[in-house]
Structure formats: C-alpha cells, structure tokens
Design a protein around this motif. Structure first.
Motif, PDB file in Angstrom:
ATOM      1  N   THR A 168       0.818  -1.209   0.000  1.00  0.00           N
ATOM      2  CA  THR A 168       0.000   0.000   0.000  1.00  0.00           C
ATOM      3  C   THR A 168       0.849   1.254   0.000  1.00  0.00           C
ATOM      4  O   THR A 168       0.505   2.249  -0.659  1.00  0.00           O
ATOM      5  CB  THR A 168      -0.954  -0.002   1.203  1.00  0.00           C
ATOM      6  N   ALA A 172       0.445   3.910  -2.946  1.00  0.00           N
ATOM      7  CA  ALA A 172       0.122   5.312  -2.687  1.00  0.00           C
ATOM      8  C   ALA A 172       1.051   6.242  -3.456  1.00  0.00           C
ATOM      9  O   ALA A 172       0.622   7.271  -4.004  1.00  0.00           O
ATOM     10  CB  ALA A 172       0.203   5.597  -1.187  1.00  0.00           C
ATOM     11  N   ARG A 181      -6.863   8.084  -3.810  1.00  0.00           N
ATOM     12  CA  ARG A 181      -6.198   8.059  -2.518  1.00  0.00           C
ATOM     13  C   ARG A 181      -6.101   6.638  -2.012  1.00  0.00           C
ATOM     14  O   ARG A 181      -6.998   5.818  -2.244  1.00  0.00           O
ATOM     15  CB  ARG A 181      -6.969   8.918  -1.510  1.00  0.00           C
ATOM     16  N   VAL A 182      -5.018   6.350  -1.303  1.00  0.00           N
ATOM     17  CA  VAL A 182      -4.764   4.996  -0.809  1.00  0.00           C
ATOM     18  C   VAL A 182      -4.419   5.063   0.673  1.00  0.00           C
ATOM     19  O   VAL A 182      -3.639   5.922   1.102  1.00  0.00           O
ATOM     20  CB  VAL A 182      -3.615   4.328  -1.586  1.00  0.00           C
ATOM     21  N   GLN A 183      -5.000   4.151   1.439  1.00  0.00           N
ATOM     22  CA  GLN A 183      -4.750   4.095   2.882  1.00  0.00           C
ATOM     23  C   GLN A 183      -4.506   2.653   3.312  1.00  0.00           C
ATOM     24  O   GLN A 183      -5.175   1.732   2.839  1.00  0.00           O
ATOM     25  CB  GLN A 183      -5.959   4.638   3.659  1.00  0.00           C
ATOM     26  N   THR A 229      -1.830   8.055   5.045  1.00  0.00           N
ATOM     27  CA  THR A 229      -1.603   6.866   4.229  1.00  0.00           C
ATOM     28  C   THR A 229      -1.598   5.629   5.107  1.00  0.00           C
ATOM     29  O   THR A 229      -1.999   4.549   4.663  1.00  0.00           O
ATOM     30  CB  THR A 229      -0.269   6.969   3.477  1.00  0.00           C
TER      31      THR A 229
END
Length: 275
Positions: A168, A172, A181-183, A229
């Motif tokens: 991830t 991101a 958006r990436v978390q 993130t």
C-alpha cells in the motif's frame, strides 16, 4: 478533506458479512454511498443489505463470492475495473492463522496466502485501474498491527499483513497525483469473530488490548479524512511519524556499492586466521 456524500456512487466492501466489513459498509452508507457487499455468506450479506437500506435508503447490492476461487474473484475484479460508478474499495476480506510454523497445516497456510495476498493484490490492481481511469476514488487496504508487532505464532499471518503494508505504501506513491487516494488501515486486536478457529482466541487476549470494532473503523475513517496513508488506531501520531521519519532516513542507505565496515572487515581474507 473528509469524503463527501456521493449520490449514485458505489463503495465495494469485501469481507462484508460481519466484523469490520459490516461496520465499514454502514459508515459508507451514512456518507451517501451505495454499496456492493462481497462475501461468501449470502444470508448474512442479504440481512446486512436490507438493514442498511431500511436505515439509510442507500442501495446495497449483494455479490456472493469466495475470493480464493478464480472465477468468483474475477467477477469482483470485473466490477472494479469496469463499473464507472465505483469510487471506493474497502479491501477487507482476509483470514487469520496462528501457531508454530512447523505444525501449521501447509494447505491452510497456502489458503491464507491466497486470500490475504493473491486475492487482495488482484482486487487492488483492478481498483487502481478502474478508479485511475475515473481520476477519483479511495482504496483502503486492511492490514494489521501484527504486520510490525509480530508474535512467535504469527509467521504466516504477519507475513501477509506486512505485504499489505509495503504494497500500500508503494501503491500510494504510484497513484499520487491521479486523484485516487490509498490508505493502509492497521488495527490491533478487535472484538470480532475473526479469531474463531484461527489458533488464537479472543478470550486469550487481555481486555486492555482489544478495541471495539466500531471504534476501530471510526478511527480508520478519521485517518482517511485527515489524509493519512497509514492509520494505526491506538498509536499516537507522533510515534508513527517518528518511525516513518527514521525509515525515510535509513532507506537510502539500504543500497550501496560496498558492504558496511562491520561486514567488510569480516570477509574471508580480511581477518587473521586462528593459529
């Protein structure tokens, strides 16, 4: 910036039939998303979908799928890649397996890797393609505090969740500037049925280490709204920031043309042989 209401937009939640997945679904409906609920248990999915629709008025579609089966996984991938209404993936489906590595059933370990790594990766890739084409969206990949706080009995599970964390962080960076958006969400022990049959029972974990599932998921959304993130619900921000800063300082030193002195001084030929 908080996620705003998106009428007619769809959030896909895997592992939605209970635990964190069900709470993620409830919270996304509260934020105005229609839902695509994915899991193996049709009855529980339909019950959740009906309850969400009755309470919020949001549409909740059920997609029954075993993500370790290629054909069923492909159906979910296809929706993520091609349905232009999809704006969110909660990549939550996963399992646990605890015990000494030498005694773990190899087929159970393989099945866990298939779900926690292979299926997870394919879904994230499909979402990255679909959301990237729209220039908008959110991918939440559920990892675990055991990605870094490993236990003697968590080799396979921790390994899969460490993969999710590194994956991830890289994704991101890859999607920066695309509107997607990436978390990574890294909960500690939560009070869900996840532990049943895993080899580590919830009753064996001290109460002070167990967070309610609603508190954990609400923290995930708070972290997402804050632009994080990586979200670790019980960890003070200063602690994670320090760890991240230390890693960023060290990262450029992980690759070099010469071994560090403590290794080069011990290479064959560089040390005196015993008399």
């Amino acid at each position: 910036m908080p996620m705003s209401t998106h009428a007619g937009k769809i959030a896909v939640v895997t592992g939605a039939s209970g635990g964190m997945g069900a709470v993620f679904a409830q919270r996304l409906a509260d934020r105005g998303y229609d839902l695509l609920l994915v899991a193996r248990d049709k009855a529980r999915l339909e019950s959740l979908a009906a309850a969400i629709t009755a309470r919020t008025g949001r549409r909740a579609e059920v997609l029954v799928a075993d993500l370790t089966q290629d054909a069923e996984l492909a159906r979910v991938e296809e929706r993520l890649r091609t349905d232009t209404a999809v704006r969110v993936l909660i990549n939550n489906a996963g399992g646990g397996l605890f015990g000494p590595l030498a005694t773990i059933d190899p087929s159970a370990a393989s099945a866990l890797i298939e779900l926690n790594v292979t299926a997870f990766t394919k879904l994230a890739a499909a979402a990255a393609a679909g959301l990237g084409a729209q220039g908008d969206g959110v991918i939440v990949n559920v990892s675990s505090a055991l990605a870094v706080g490993v236990l003697p009995i968590s080799a396979v599970y921790s390994g899969t969740k460490a993969y999710v964390l590194s994956f991830t962080q890289a994704l991101a960076k890859e999607l920066a500037g695309t509107g997607v958006r990436v978390q990574t969400f890294m909960p500690g022990a939560t009070g869900t049925g996840f532990w049943n049959g895993s080899g580590l029972e919830l009753a064996d974990i001290p109460d002070g280490l167990v967070m309610s599932v609603t508190d954990a998921v609400d923290a995930a959304f708070a972290g997402l709204d804050a632009g994080e993130t990586v979200t670790v619900p019980s960890l003070p921000d200063s602690d994670w920031s320090k760890l991240r800063a230390d890693m960023q300082t060290l990262a450029p030193r992980f690759s070099g043309s010469e071994p560090a002195a403590r290794y080069s001084d011990r290479r064959t030929g560089d040390t005196q042989q015993p008399k």
